[in-house]
Scaffold this active site. Structure first.
Site, PDB file in Angstrom:
ATOM      1  N   SER A  47     -13.334  39.101 -20.142  1.00 52.36           N
ATOM      2  CA  SER A  47     -14.113  38.485 -19.066  1.00 52.36           C
ATOM      3  C   SER A  47     -14.160  36.973 -19.207  1.00 52.36           C
ATOM      4  O   SER A  47     -14.883  36.305 -18.470  1.00 52.36           O
ATOM      5  CB  SER A  47     -15.535  39.035 -19.059  1.00 52.36           C
ATOM      6  OG  SER A  47     -16.204  38.717 -20.287  1.00 52.36           O
TER       7      SER A  47
ATOM      8  N   ASN B 241     -25.070  42.169 -25.972  1.00 52.34           N
ATOM      9  CA  ASN B 241     -25.828  42.734 -24.858  1.00 52.34           C
ATOM     10  C   ASN B 241     -27.019  41.855 -24.484  1.00 52.34           C
ATOM     11  O   ASN B 241     -27.240  41.542 -23.303  1.00 52.34           O
ATOM     12  CB  ASN B 241     -26.315  44.139 -25.200  1.00 52.34           C
ATOM     13  CG  ASN B 241     -25.186  45.119 -25.404  1.00 52.34           C
ATOM     14  OD1 ASN B 241     -24.021  44.778 -25.227  1.00 52.34           O
ATOM     15  ND2 ASN B 241     -25.516  46.354 -25.775  1.00 52.34           N
TER      16      ASN B 241
ATOM     17  N   HIS C 257     -30.607  37.528  24.472  1.00 51.81           N
ATOM     18  CA  HIS C 257     -29.383  38.325  24.634  1.00 51.81           C
ATOM     19  C   HIS C 257     -28.149  37.460  24.862  1.00 51.81           C
ATOM     20  O   HIS C 257     -27.102  37.975  25.239  1.00 51.81           O
ATOM     21  CB  HIS C 257     -29.521  39.330  25.787  1.00 51.81           C
ATOM     22  CG  HIS C 257     -30.747  40.170  25.707  1.00 51.81           C
ATOM     23  ND1 HIS C 257     -30.869  41.225  24.841  1.00 51.81           N
ATOM     24  CD2 HIS C 257     -31.928  40.098  26.369  1.00 51.81           C
ATOM     25  CE1 HIS C 257     -32.066  41.785  24.979  1.00 51.81           C
ATOM     26  NE2 HIS C 257     -32.726  41.112  25.901  1.00 51.81           N
TER      27      HIS C 257
ATOM     28  N   SER D 157      -6.219  20.854  16.881  1.00 51.93           N
ATOM     29  CA  SER D 157      -5.221  21.904  17.040  1.00 51.93           C
ATOM     30  C   SER D 157      -3.832  21.322  16.796  1.00 51.93           C
ATOM     31  O   SER D 157      -3.542  20.200  17.214  1.00 51.93           O
ATOM     32  CB  SER D 157      -5.285  22.498  18.451  1.00 51.93           C
ATOM     33  OG  SER D 157      -4.145  23.287  18.716  1.00 51.93           O
TER      34      SER D 157
ATOM     35  N   LYS E 148      -7.929  19.563  21.834  1.00 48.32           N
ATOM     36  CA  LYS E 148      -8.923  20.418  21.179  1.00 48.32           C
ATOM     37  C   LYS E 148      -9.686  19.672  20.083  1.00 48.32           C
ATOM     38  O   LYS E 148      -9.143  18.898  19.315  1.00 48.32           O
ATOM     39  CB  LYS E 148      -8.253  21.645  20.558  1.00 48.32           C
ATOM     40  CG  LYS E 148      -7.663  22.623  21.546  1.00 48.32           C
ATOM     41  CD  LYS E 148      -8.752  23.306  22.369  1.00 48.32           C
ATOM     42  CE  LYS E 148      -9.645  24.197  21.524  1.00 48.32           C
ATOM     43  NZ  LYS E 148      -8.943  25.329  20.904  1.00 48.32           N
TER      44      LYS E 148
ATOM     45  N   ASN F  38     -12.124  21.344  17.329  1.00 38.44           N
ATOM     46  CA  ASN F  38     -12.607  22.652  16.894  1.00 38.44           C
ATOM     47  C   ASN F  38     -13.786  22.533  15.930  1.00 38.44           C
ATOM     48  O   ASN F  38     -13.741  21.725  14.999  1.00 38.44           O
ATOM     49  CB  ASN F  38     -11.477  23.427  16.210  1.00 38.44           C
ATOM     50  CG  ASN F  38     -10.315  23.698  17.144  1.00 38.44           C
ATOM     51  OD1 ASN F  38     -10.516  23.897  18.341  1.00 38.44           O
ATOM     52  ND2 ASN F  38      -9.101  23.671  16.611  1.00 38.44           N
TER      53      ASN F  38
ATOM     54  N   GLU G 261     -17.584  27.449  12.125  1.00 39.79           N
ATOM     55  CA  GLU G 261     -16.912  28.750  12.076  1.00 39.79           C
ATOM     56  C   GLU G 261     -16.726  29.229  10.639  1.00 39.79           C
ATOM     57  O   GLU G 261     -16.838  30.423  10.349  1.00 39.79           O
ATOM     58  CB  GLU G 261     -15.568  28.653  12.797  1.00 39.79           C
ATOM     59  CG  GLU G 261     -15.735  28.457  14.302  1.00 39.79           C
ATOM     60  CD  GLU G 261     -14.421  28.158  15.009  1.00 39.79           C
ATOM     61  OE1 GLU G 261     -13.388  28.042  14.310  1.00 39.79           O
ATOM     62  OE2 GLU G 261     -14.428  28.039  16.241  1.00 39.79           O
TER      63      GLU G 261
ATOM     64  N   TYR H  55     -27.116  49.252 -21.874  1.00 34.93           N
ATOM     65  CA  TYR H  55     -25.925  48.495 -21.482  1.00 34.93           C
ATOM     66  C   TYR H  55     -24.713  49.404 -21.318  1.00 34.93           C
ATOM     67  O   TYR H  55     -24.467  50.297 -22.133  1.00 34.93           O
ATOM     68  CB  TYR H  55     -25.599  47.410 -22.509  1.00 34.93           C
ATOM     69  CG  TYR H  55     -24.426  46.565 -22.086  1.00 34.93           C
ATOM     70  CD1 TYR H  55     -24.604  45.497 -21.215  1.00 34.93           C
ATOM     71  CD2 TYR H  55     -23.133  46.855 -22.518  1.00 34.93           C
ATOM     72  CE1 TYR H  55     -23.532  44.743 -20.787  1.00 34.93           C
ATOM     73  CE2 TYR H  55     -22.052  46.097 -22.092  1.00 34.93           C
ATOM     74  CZ  TYR H  55     -22.257  45.039 -21.231  1.00 34.93           C
ATOM     75  OH  TYR H  55     -21.188  44.299 -20.800  1.00 34.93           O
TER      76      TYR H  55
ATOM     77  N   GLN I 285     -20.291  44.204 -16.774  1.00 32.77           N
ATOM     78  CA  GLN I 285     -19.444  43.014 -16.826  1.00 32.77           C
ATOM     79  C   GLN I 285     -19.154  42.509 -15.415  1.00 32.77           C
ATOM     80  O   GLN I 285     -18.889  41.323 -15.216  1.00 32.77           O
ATOM     81  CB  GLN I 285     -18.130  43.337 -17.548  1.00 32.77           C
ATOM     82  CG  GLN I 285     -17.237  42.130 -17.791  1.00 32.77           C
ATOM     83  CD  GLN I 285     -16.175  42.422 -18.832  1.00 32.77           C
ATOM     84  OE1 GLN I 285     -16.478  42.551 -20.015  1.00 32.77           O
ATOM     85  NE2 GLN I 285     -14.936  42.547 -18.393  1.00 32.77           N
TER      86      GLN I 285
ATOM     87  N   LYS J 254     -21.072  39.318 -13.550  1.00 35.42           N
ATOM     88  CA  LYS J 254     -20.605  37.928 -13.540  1.00 35.42           C
ATOM     89  C   LYS J 254     -19.554  37.707 -12.463  1.00 35.42           C
ATOM     90  O   LYS J 254     -19.523  36.661 -11.822  1.00 35.42           O
ATOM     91  CB  LYS J 254     -20.070  37.573 -14.931  1.00 35.42           C
ATOM     92  CG  LYS J 254     -21.180  37.479 -15.986  1.00 35.42           C
ATOM     93  CD  LYS J 254     -20.652  37.404 -17.379  1.00 35.42           C
ATOM     94  CE  LYS J 254     -20.099  38.730 -17.885  1.00 35.42           C
ATOM     95  NZ  LYS J 254     -21.090  39.805 -17.924  1.00 35.42           N
TER      96      LYS J 254
END
Length: 500
Positions: free
Chosen positions: A42, A129, A175, A319, A325, A327, A332, A359, A364, A367
């Site tokens: 790890s 642990n 809505h 774009s 454009k 954007n 987003e 444990y 593991q 993380k």
């Protein structure tokens, strides 16, 4: 060259790692399968806790010295050696070795190279642990403090914008029916399309009220993370592998040394409990969901169809094909990254679901849920910072917002007019609907109906019904706490300032 990215594959061709060289290798004699070596490791994930692991080990050295497990000279040698290890990590000079399966193993191995055999005493009474549980809590505690500060900056920016733009009015939506207008606009004849936006908006509100609606959501996130920090700041060190500590260290003093508010009171729970990780992942998911909703609104408001706001060039892109454009990529991306944090949260909860007590190696994955790319912590932090930048540089178009208001949005106000003249609301609601129908019949807007038209529907309509068509009057009638009236919005601003 020294590197922090070393692994078994980076150095010269090496023999298969022997199990006996591991911290746990005493009973093993055979070599470890290279695939298992990689599968079990790890270090590429937990290496970012190098500082917390070292700080925890230094405090633990002081604790075991107090009960006579090591001498003062040995304690000092360990602390000095760990300072050197810390400096190597900080200066990007720490060289990982093939047997460094996790951050604890790597640091102890390097400590032994620097300080000699005394390094073997550091782990007395301690298990990986309780060590890893402690490291994670130390790391997350620091990260929570930084994330909370970033959220406070977003709220402060929201307060500043709300105060500066308090007199700007805009349509409120339920809505998101303006989206329905956009679809219909492309599939219906022009006269119908021109009338649709009149009847699809809800009520006029202050732009500041919209801004503060998201600030309040972020304030709840601040409170959630602040409350979580109390549960994170509990020390598991001294719990051992699962049964506790056999040498009577002073855990309260150790907790104080590490800045913990409390100690854990059950060693089984302390070494296996990861609800604080799950709780953080949920809290981070809520931050990103709130940001996603905020970003979605601004994506719509910045479109040509709305034209309410304009993003700074610093937070927009263009774009490769269409030169015209601009954007809203920042918005987003914020919206899209909410799914990543939700995925980490849901995935980790499934990891926890079937685990037995104490444990297990499954943990593991805790993380990975917080650290691995895209890391939830750094992703959330980046989203909040980008959002604050977008908000602080956003240009609004008050004239376009005002132009989007229409008197037909005041149909509810027409009902309130009658309520103030003792007409029951349900009856007033129906009467207002009749006024709308009458306007449609005459192909005019509500404010173009004559007094005779109104009085034919109900005699309580009088000449002052014309006051209903003033948008400022409409907005400011919502003066009760929490409303969009000017006094109510100013009250919100002061309340948020007090919380910050």
């Amino acid at each position: 060259m020294a590197t922090t990215n070393g692994s078994a594959a980076d150095g010269p061709a090496a023999k298969k790692p022997k199990a006996e060289t591991k911290l746990w290798g005493g009973r093993f004699t055979g070599a470890v399968d290279p695939l298992m070596e990689e599968f079990n490791a790890s270090i590429n994930v937990d290496r970012r806790m190098y500082r917390q692991d070292i700080v925890g080990s230094q405090a633990y050295a002081r604790a075991i010295a107090k009960v006579g497990l090591i001498t003062e000279d040995e304690r000092d040698a360990l602390i000095t050696g760990l300072d050197q290890v810390l400096a190597e990590w900080a200066n990007n000079q720490f060289v990982l070795q093939p047997n460094d399966e996790d951050i604890h193993t790597a640091n102890e191995r390097r400590l032994k190279e620097l300080a000699g055999p005394v390094a073997g005493k550091l782990h007395t009474g301690r298990s990986r642990n309780d060590q890893v549980a402690t490291d994670m809590r130390l790391w997350l505690r620091d990260e929570l403090t930084e994330l909370i500060d970033l959220l406070k900056a977003f709220v402060a920016s929201s307060i500043e914008r709300a105060a500066a733009d308090i007199d700007v009015l805009m349509p409120g939506y339920t809505h998101l029916q303006a989206s329905a207008f956009t679809l219909l606009y492309h599939s219906t004849p022009t006269p119908c399309a021109r009338l649709l936006p009149i009847f699809l908006r809800a009520q006029p509100i202050r732009w500041s009220h919209w801004v503060l609606s998201h600030a309040w959501a972020m304030q709840r996130d601040i409170e959630r993370l602040t409350d979580l920090r109390k549960r994170v700041n509990v020390m598991p060190l001294g719990s051992g592998a699962l049964a506790g500590h056999p040498f009577g260290i002073d855990r309260q003093a150790l907790a104080q040394d590490l800045g913990f508010d409390a100690i854990s009171f059950n060693s089984l729970d302390a070494t296996s409990g990861r609800d604080f990780v799950a709780e953080f992942l949920f809290a981070a998911t809520m931050v990103n969901i709130h940001l996603s909703k905020w970003a979605e609104d601004l994506c719509n408001y910045s479109s040509k169809e709305f034209g309410f706001v304009q993003l700074s060039d610093a937070y927009s892109t263009g774009s490769s094909l269409m030169p015209q454009k601009k954007n809203p990529d920042s918005l987003e991306l914020i919206r899209g990254k909410a799914g990543t944090t939700f995925g980490s949260c849901a995935g980790f909860l499934m990891t926890l679901k079937g685990l037995p007590s104490t444990y297990n190696k499954d943990l593991q994955e805790d993380k990975s849920a917080m650290f691995q790319s895209p890391a939830v912590v750094s992703l959330t932090r980046s989203c909040v910072q980008i959002a604050t930048g977008v908000l602080s540089t956003l240009r609004i178009n008050p004239e376009q917002m005002r132009a989007a208001l229409s008197v037909d949005m005041l149909a509810t106000d027409l009902a309130y007019y009658l309520v103030r003249r003792q007409v029951p609301f349900r009856e007033a609601h129906g009467l207002s609907g009749q006024c709308v129908a009458r306007a449609e019949e005459k192909k005019c807007s509500l404010n173009e109906l004559t007094l005779e038209d109104f009085q034919a529907i109900h005699p309580k309509f009088e000449a002052d019904v014309s006051d209903v068509w003033k948008f400022e009057n409409s907005v400011d009638q919502y003066s009760a706490s929490g409303g969009t009236g000017r006094t109510a919005v100013l009250e919100q601003i002061e309340s948020l300032k007090a919380k910050l």
